[in-house]
Structures are given as C-alpha cells and as structure tokens.
Write a protein that holds these residues in place. Structure first.
Motif, PDB file in Angstrom:
ATOM      1  N   UNK A  42      52.327  37.471  92.351  1.00 10.43           N
ATOM      2  CA  UNK A  42      51.065  36.792  92.556  1.00 10.43           C
ATOM      3  C   UNK A  42      50.712  36.819  94.041  1.00 10.43           C
ATOM      4  N   UNK A  43      49.491  37.143  94.371  1.00  8.85           N
ATOM      5  CA  UNK A  43      49.088  37.225  95.761  1.00  8.85           C
ATOM      6  C   UNK A  43      48.744  35.851  96.309  1.00  8.85           C
ATOM      7  N   UNK A  44      48.788  35.760  97.625  1.00  6.66           N
ATOM      8  CA  UNK A  44      48.435  34.508  98.293  1.00  6.66           C
ATOM      9  C   UNK A  44      46.963  34.203  98.062  1.00  6.66           C
ATOM     10  N   UNK A  45      46.591  32.919  98.036  1.00  4.32           N
ATOM     11  CA  UNK A  45      45.191  32.575  97.821  1.00  4.32           C
ATOM     12  C   UNK A  45      44.295  33.098  98.937  1.00  4.32           C
ATOM     13  N   UNK A  46      44.885  33.451 100.057  1.00  2.00           N
ATOM     14  CA  UNK A  46      44.088  33.942 101.175  1.00  2.00           C
ATOM     15  C   UNK A  46      43.987  35.458 101.204  1.00  2.00           C
ATOM     16  N   UNK A  47      44.394  36.122 100.121  1.00  6.45           N
ATOM     17  CA  UNK A  47      44.421  37.576 100.102  1.00  6.45           C
ATOM     18  C   UNK A  47      43.040  38.205  99.958  1.00  6.45           C
ATOM     19  N   UNK A  48      42.045  37.422  99.596  1.00  6.88           N
ATOM     20  CA  UNK A  48      40.699  37.958  99.435  1.00  6.88           C
ATOM     21  C   UNK A  48      39.758  37.339 100.462  1.00  6.88           C
ATOM     22  N   UNK A 107      46.457  25.250 107.320  1.00  3.74           N
ATOM     23  CA  UNK A 107      46.270  26.630 107.783  1.00  3.74           C
ATOM     24  C   UNK A 107      47.482  27.485 107.433  1.00  3.74           C
ATOM     25  N   UNK A 108      48.659  26.990 107.744  1.00  2.41           N
ATOM     26  CA  UNK A 108      49.890  27.737 107.481  1.00  2.41           C
ATOM     27  C   UNK A 108      50.121  27.884 105.979  1.00  2.41           C
ATOM     28  N   UNK A 109      49.916  26.807 105.230  1.00  2.00           N
ATOM     29  CA  UNK A 109      50.130  26.868 103.773  1.00  2.00           C
ATOM     30  C   UNK A 109      49.173  27.848 103.117  1.00  2.00           C
ATOM     31  N   UNK A 110      47.922  27.823 103.503  1.00  2.00           N
ATOM     32  CA  UNK A 110      46.954  28.766 102.936  1.00  2.00           C
ATOM     33  C   UNK A 110      47.293  30.199 103.311  1.00  2.00           C
ATOM     34  N   UNK A 111      47.655  30.420 104.552  1.00  2.00           N
ATOM     35  CA  UNK A 111      47.980  31.773 105.012  1.00  2.00           C
ATOM     36  C   UNK A 111      49.215  32.336 104.316  1.00  2.00           C
ATOM     37  N   UNK A 121      37.003  35.243 100.575  1.00  2.00           N
ATOM     38  CA  UNK A 121      36.782  33.793 100.703  1.00  2.00           C
ATOM     39  C   UNK A 121      38.044  33.041 101.143  1.00  2.00           C
ATOM     40  N   UNK A 122      39.197  33.480 100.689  1.00  2.00           N
ATOM     41  CA  UNK A 122      40.446  32.845 101.105  1.00  2.00           C
ATOM     42  C   UNK A 122      40.710  33.042 102.584  1.00  2.00           C
ATOM     43  N   UNK A 123      40.403  34.220 103.074  1.00  2.00           N
ATOM     44  CA  UNK A 123      40.571  34.488 104.510  1.00  2.00           C
ATOM     45  C   UNK A 123      39.625  33.626 105.341  1.00  2.00           C
ATOM     46  N   UNK A 124      38.410  33.456 104.852  1.00  2.00           N
ATOM     47  CA  UNK A 124      37.451  32.599 105.562  1.00  2.00           C
ATOM     48  C   UNK A 124      37.974  31.161 105.601  1.00  2.00           C
ATOM     49  N   UNK A 125      38.521  30.688 104.497  1.00  2.00           N
ATOM     50  CA  UNK A 125      39.071  29.337 104.437  1.00  2.00           C
ATOM     51  C   UNK A 125      40.214  29.174 105.442  1.00  2.00           C
TER      52      UNK A 125
END
Length: 128
Positions: A1-7, A57-61, A9-13
């Motif tokens: 499963x990819x990180x939620x920030x892999x796309x 920030x760290x958790x999302x990344x 909108x996730x990167x923007x977040x």
C-alpha cells in the motif's frame, strides 16, 4: 500500500503541513525566547501546535496513517477548544496562538486543515 502522500493532493497536504510546522515552530520559538512571561499559556499552546504540525508532516510523508489521523484529531480538538476559549475569555489569551479565534490569524486554515486531512486520510476506509 502506498503512502497517502504518494499522489498530488497528498503531496500538497504534506507541503501545507510542512509550512505550518515551520511557521508555528518559528513563531513559538521567538515568543518563548523573547516574551514568555507576557503570555505563557498562549506561547505554550503555540509550541504545542508546532509539535502537532511537525508530527502530522512526518506522519503524512511516511504514510503513518494512524499517527496522522490521531494528530489531525488532536489538531481539530485544539483549534475548537482554543478557538472557543479565546473568544469566550479574551483576557486568558492576551497574545494570539496559531489556534486563537479558530485560526483567524492564519485565514482560518488551522480550522479547515484538519478536516481536509481527516477526509484525505479516511477516504475509502469503509469501502468493501
């Protein structure tokens, strides 16, 4: 499963939380170093907000979804509680925090951001 920030909108977040982490940390550091005695509660809350933004920030990344959800919930509770208290008893908050007035000093982004973060993190969780 990819990180939620892999796309996108996730990167923007991640980027927005990163900016808030930097801004809140810088603000709290200056406030605590130069005038902590003037408003210790407000400045301690600014430091707490900074820690929450760093954790988010760290958790999302890193794709640590559970940590990110927990931090978003803490952030939302903080914005709602501090926002309400700062309006109900302005004397208790002689100096603003990131969350004062529901984040009015930051264009209410601190109020909207945890909701967007939770929607992003919880999307599709209940799908079969």
């Amino acid at each position: 499963m990819s990180a939620p920030s892999a796309t996108g909108p996730g990167r923007v977040l991640v980027a927005v939380y990163g900016v808030f982490a930097l801004a809140a940390t810088s603000r709290a550091a200056v406030q605590i170093a130069t005038k902590f005695a003037e408003a210790p509660l407000a400045y301690a809350l600014s430091a707490f907000a900074a820690v929450v933004y760093i954790v988010l920030t760290v958790a999302l990344a890193r794709g640590a979804r559970r940590v990110a959800v927990a931090a978003c919930l803490v952030e939302l509770a903080g914005v709602l509680v501090v926002g309400t208290l700062s309006l109900a008893d302005p004397a208790a908050f002689p100096h603003a925090t990131v969350w004062s007035g529901y984040g009015s000093g930051y264009g209410y982004v601190p109020l909207v951001l945890p909701v967007v973060g939770l929607l992003w993190l919880l999307r599709g969780v209940h799908r079969s």
